[in-house]
Motif scaffolding. Sequence first.
Motif, PDB file in Angstrom:
ATOM      1  N   GLU A  38       0.842  -1.189   0.000  1.00  0.00           N
ATOM      2  CA  GLU A  38       0.000   0.000   0.000  1.00  0.00           C
ATOM      3  C   GLU A  38       0.879   1.242   0.000  1.00  0.00           C
ATOM      4  N   VAL A  39       0.283   2.370  -0.385  1.00  0.00           N
ATOM      5  CA  VAL A  39       1.002   3.644  -0.428  1.00  0.00           C
ATOM      6  C   VAL A  39       0.282   4.623   0.486  1.00  0.00           C
ATOM      7  N   SER A  40       1.047   5.690   0.897  1.00  0.00           N
ATOM      8  CA  SER A  40       0.460   6.674   1.816  1.00  0.00           C
ATOM      9  C   SER A  40      -0.378   7.718   1.085  1.00  0.00           C
ATOM     10  N   LYS A  41      -0.061   7.953  -0.194  1.00  0.00           N
ATOM     11  CA  LYS A  41      -0.757   9.020  -0.904  1.00  0.00           C
ATOM     12  C   LYS A  41      -0.631   8.814  -2.387  1.00  0.00           C
ATOM     13  N   SER A  42      -1.644   9.184  -3.124  1.00  0.00           N
ATOM     14  CA  SER A  42      -1.603   9.141  -4.585  1.00  0.00           C
ATOM     15  C   SER A  42      -1.640  10.569  -5.113  1.00  0.00           C
ATOM     16  N   ILE A  43      -0.732  10.843  -6.068  1.00  0.00           N
ATOM     17  CA  ILE A  43      -0.614  12.186  -6.640  1.00  0.00           C
ATOM     18  C   ILE A  43      -0.831  12.080  -8.137  1.00  0.00           C
ATOM     19  N   ASP A  44      -1.839  12.756  -8.635  1.00  0.00           N
ATOM     20  CA  ASP A  44      -2.138  12.749 -10.060  1.00  0.00           C
ATOM     21  C   ASP A  44      -1.727  14.095 -10.647  1.00  0.00           C
ATOM     22  N   LEU A  45      -0.632  14.090 -11.437  1.00  0.00           N
ATOM     23  CA  LEU A  45      -0.110  15.327 -12.022  1.00  0.00           C
ATOM     24  C   LEU A  45      -0.829  15.716 -13.305  1.00  0.00           C
ATOM     25  N   ARG A  46      -1.725  14.875 -13.794  1.00  0.00           N
ATOM     26  CA  ARG A  46      -2.357  15.156 -15.074  1.00  0.00           C
ATOM     27  C   ARG A  46      -3.373  16.303 -14.993  1.00  0.00           C
ATOM     28  N   ASP A  47      -4.010  16.467 -13.864  1.00  0.00           N
ATOM     29  CA  ASP A  47      -5.024  17.518 -13.740  1.00  0.00           C
ATOM     30  C   ASP A  47      -4.901  18.183 -12.363  1.00  0.00           C
ATOM     31  N   ALA A  48      -3.681  18.535 -11.998  1.00  0.00           N
ATOM     32  CA  ALA A  48      -3.431  19.114 -10.674  1.00  0.00           C
ATOM     33  C   ALA A  48      -3.745  20.614 -10.682  1.00  0.00           C
ATOM     34  N   LYS A  49      -4.390  21.075  -9.629  1.00  0.00           N
ATOM     35  CA  LYS A  49      -4.662  22.502  -9.467  1.00  0.00           C
ATOM     36  C   LYS A  49      -3.523  23.158  -8.704  1.00  0.00           C
ATOM     37  N   TRP A  50      -3.393  24.494  -8.948  1.00  0.00           N
ATOM     38  CA  TRP A  50      -2.260  25.214  -8.355  1.00  0.00           C
ATOM     39  C   TRP A  50      -2.320  25.174  -6.834  1.00  0.00           C
ATOM     40  N   ILE A  51      -3.495  25.355  -6.256  1.00  0.00           N
ATOM     41  CA  ILE A  51      -3.608  25.370  -4.807  1.00  0.00           C
ATOM     42  C   ILE A  51      -3.272  24.004  -4.216  1.00  0.00           C
ATOM     43  N   ASP A  52      -3.620  22.920  -4.957  1.00  0.00           N
ATOM     44  CA  ASP A  52      -3.281  21.571  -4.481  1.00  0.00           C
ATOM     45  C   ASP A  52      -1.778  21.342  -4.536  1.00  0.00           C
ATOM     46  N   LEU A  53      -1.122  21.841  -5.601  1.00  0.00           N
ATOM     47  CA  LEU A  53       0.327  21.683  -5.711  1.00  0.00           C
ATOM     48  C   LEU A  53       1.036  22.390  -4.562  1.00  0.00           C
ATOM     49  N   VAL A  54       0.585  23.623  -4.210  1.00  0.00           N
ATOM     50  CA  VAL A  54       1.204  24.363  -3.101  1.00  0.00           C
ATOM     51  C   VAL A  54       0.967  23.622  -1.789  1.00  0.00           C
ATOM     52  N   SER A  55      -0.260  23.161  -1.572  1.00  0.00           N
ATOM     53  CA  SER A  55      -0.572  22.450  -0.329  1.00  0.00           C
ATOM     54  C   SER A  55       0.239  21.158  -0.207  1.00  0.00           C
ATOM     55  N   ASP A  56       0.344  20.394  -1.306  1.00  0.00           N
ATOM     56  CA  ASP A  56       1.115  19.149  -1.270  1.00  0.00           C
ATOM     57  C   ASP A  56       2.601  19.408  -1.053  1.00  0.00           C
ATOM     58  N   ALA A  57       3.103  20.519  -1.605  1.00  0.00           N
ATOM     59  CA  ALA A  57       4.525  20.837  -1.439  1.00  0.00           C
ATOM     60  C   ALA A  57       4.857  21.084   0.024  1.00  0.00           C
ATOM     61  N   PHE A  58       4.040  21.891   0.710  1.00  0.00           N
ATOM     62  CA  PHE A  58       4.323  22.160   2.115  1.00  0.00           C
ATOM     63  C   PHE A  58       4.005  20.949   2.982  1.00  0.00           C
ATOM     64  N   ASP A  59       3.078  20.112   2.528  1.00  0.00           N
ATOM     65  CA  ASP A  59       2.810  18.877   3.257  1.00  0.00           C
ATOM     66  C   ASP A  59       4.013  17.942   3.181  1.00  0.00           C
ATOM     67  N   THR A  60       4.684  17.921   2.021  1.00  0.00           N
ATOM     68  CA  THR A  60       5.893  17.103   1.872  1.00  0.00           C
ATOM     69  C   THR A  60       7.015  17.607   2.770  1.00  0.00           C
ATOM     70  N   LEU A  61       7.123  18.967   2.878  1.00  0.00           N
ATOM     71  CA  LEU A  61       8.203  19.545   3.690  1.00  0.00           C
ATOM     72  C   LEU A  61       7.982  19.332   5.175  1.00  0.00           C
ATOM     73  N   PHE A  62       6.777  19.555   5.645  1.00  0.00           N
ATOM     74  CA  PHE A  62       6.540  19.596   7.083  1.00  0.00           C
ATOM     75  C   PHE A  62       5.811  18.375   7.632  1.00  0.00           C
ATOM     76  N   ASN A  63       5.255  17.562   6.731  1.00  0.00           N
ATOM     77  CA  ASN A  63       4.559  16.367   7.211  1.00  0.00           C
ATOM     78  C   ASN A  63       4.845  15.203   6.261  1.00  0.00           C
ATOM     79  N   PRO A  64       6.115  14.775   6.166  1.00  0.00           N
ATOM     80  CA  PRO A  64       6.468  13.710   5.215  1.00  0.00           C
ATOM     81  C   PRO A  64       5.857  12.365   5.640  1.00  0.00           C
ATOM     82  N   ALA A  65       5.482  11.568   4.625  1.00  0.00           N
ATOM     83  CA  ALA A  65       4.883  10.251   4.887  1.00  0.00           C
ATOM     84  C   ALA A  65       5.977   9.194   5.024  1.00  0.00           C
ATOM     85  N   ASP A  66       5.732   8.196   5.867  1.00  0.00           N
ATOM     86  CA  ASP A  66       6.695   7.098   6.036  1.00  0.00           C
ATOM     87  C   ASP A  66       6.610   6.105   4.893  1.00  0.00           C
ATOM     88  N   LYS A  67       5.432   5.914   4.324  1.00  0.00           N
ATOM     89  CA  LYS A  67       5.236   4.932   3.255  1.00  0.00           C
ATOM     90  C   LYS A  67       5.460   5.585   1.898  1.00  0.00           C
TER      91      LYS A  67
END
Length: 479
Positions: free
Chosen positions: A109-138
């Motif tokens: 299993e994976v911790s998160k699925s990221i679809d770059l084909r139809d990503a919105k700008w606000i989602d990209l910013v939110s995911d970026a800071f989530d990666t920096l400050f709340n990284p997933a173990d899986k």
Amino acid sequence: MSVERPQSLAWRILSQFGLSARLLLLTILFVMIAEVLIYVPSIANFRQTWLNDRIAAAQIAAMVLDAAPEESLPEDLELRLLQGVGAQAIALRGGGRRSLLAISDVPPEVSKSIDLRDAKWIDLVSDAFDTLFNPADKPIRVIGHGMGVDFVEIILDQRPLRAAMLDFSRNILLLSLFISLITASLVYLTLQWVIVRPVRRLTGNIAEFSGNPEDASRVIQPTDRADEIGLAEQALARMETTLADELRQKRRLAQLGLAVSKINHELRNMLTTAQLLTDRLERVNDETAQRVAPRLVATLDRAIAFCETTLAYGRATEPLPQRRLIPLAPLIEDLSNLTDLAPEVGIAFKAHVPEDLMVDADKDQLSRVLVNLVRNAVQALSQTGPSQGQPCIDIKASREGNTVTVLVEDNGPGIPERVKADLFTPFQSSAHKGGTGLGLTIAAELIQLHGGMISLDEGEGHTCFRITIPDRASVQETK
């Protein structure tokens, strides 16, 4: 218990620094704020680019494996390709078929699925800071567009992405600090040269000028600047010039007042002696002496009282008028003797004053006003002559309701235009040779103390002063 607001505390701390230091700190702060606003979309774009690069690398790896004959491939090539991409599994779908590359221990299993084909700008910013400050173990699943395929899907560890984003953030921070320091230094030097130094020059000149405001050499010399600093320099120069002139004039007036006080002290003694001598005239059995002596004594009494008032002028304001209803005609009649100041001119004196006309005024002060005006008329007629006909001074008086109007007119040459603007200004209103320019100023002050007004009636070939004195009751009603 009150809690100090952060804004006020920050402002108090900032206000402890000088203007230059505050400009430098504020410039650095504003540049850093601008860099933060730039950093937010930059880190999101960096993460998206990093993931797209992995998608592209994964597709190339899958295409290499599909294109090569299976028997010619090394056994560990698939593992090396996956390790080069940084993925644990790669899946492609396109052309009616699906390809899969995976290592033996694919995570269930994976911790998160990221679809770059139809990503919105606000989602990209939110995911970026989530990666920096709340990284997933899986691991995470990333889906993106491929070349000639429907999509490319990879499963990869998030730690290399976070490490790359931290390196990017550190580089952005160092670059931002460098840009801030360079920008702040340039802005600081520019403001120091363009604003701070001129402002210091202004404040320094104000401090220097205040030390001796009568020194004209301390007046600031404006520069050729046409901006607000230049306008401030010009305004300050005008103000300092005016103030220096006023202070010098006041100093001269103070010195003049001291001299006048000394002169009046001696003059009072002389007039007192003359008064004692005049008292003897009353005992002379001569009809002319008997007629002239009372007027002479009254004139000397007024002169002595005026000298005493002037000596008290160290406070030198005119005393409040002691008003009462008095007949105006006798005051006007006493003025006829003033034409004897220029007997050779042959000035005619005319008075048109009703015998029953009463005026609510201080007798001595009103007499001083009328004497000033008539004496000025005699001097003007004696120096320049009449504009036409025989030299003549004509005084008219009338009452309208609660106001008495007195007109003092002569047929002299009139008041010059250059004098009219400062007619009632001390030392400025003299139109004849030898005048001090104080007579009309004193007259205006005395009439104003009565609540009245003195003005010049315009006309050619004559001079006419209009005096209006309202009764005390009407003055109090208007207050």
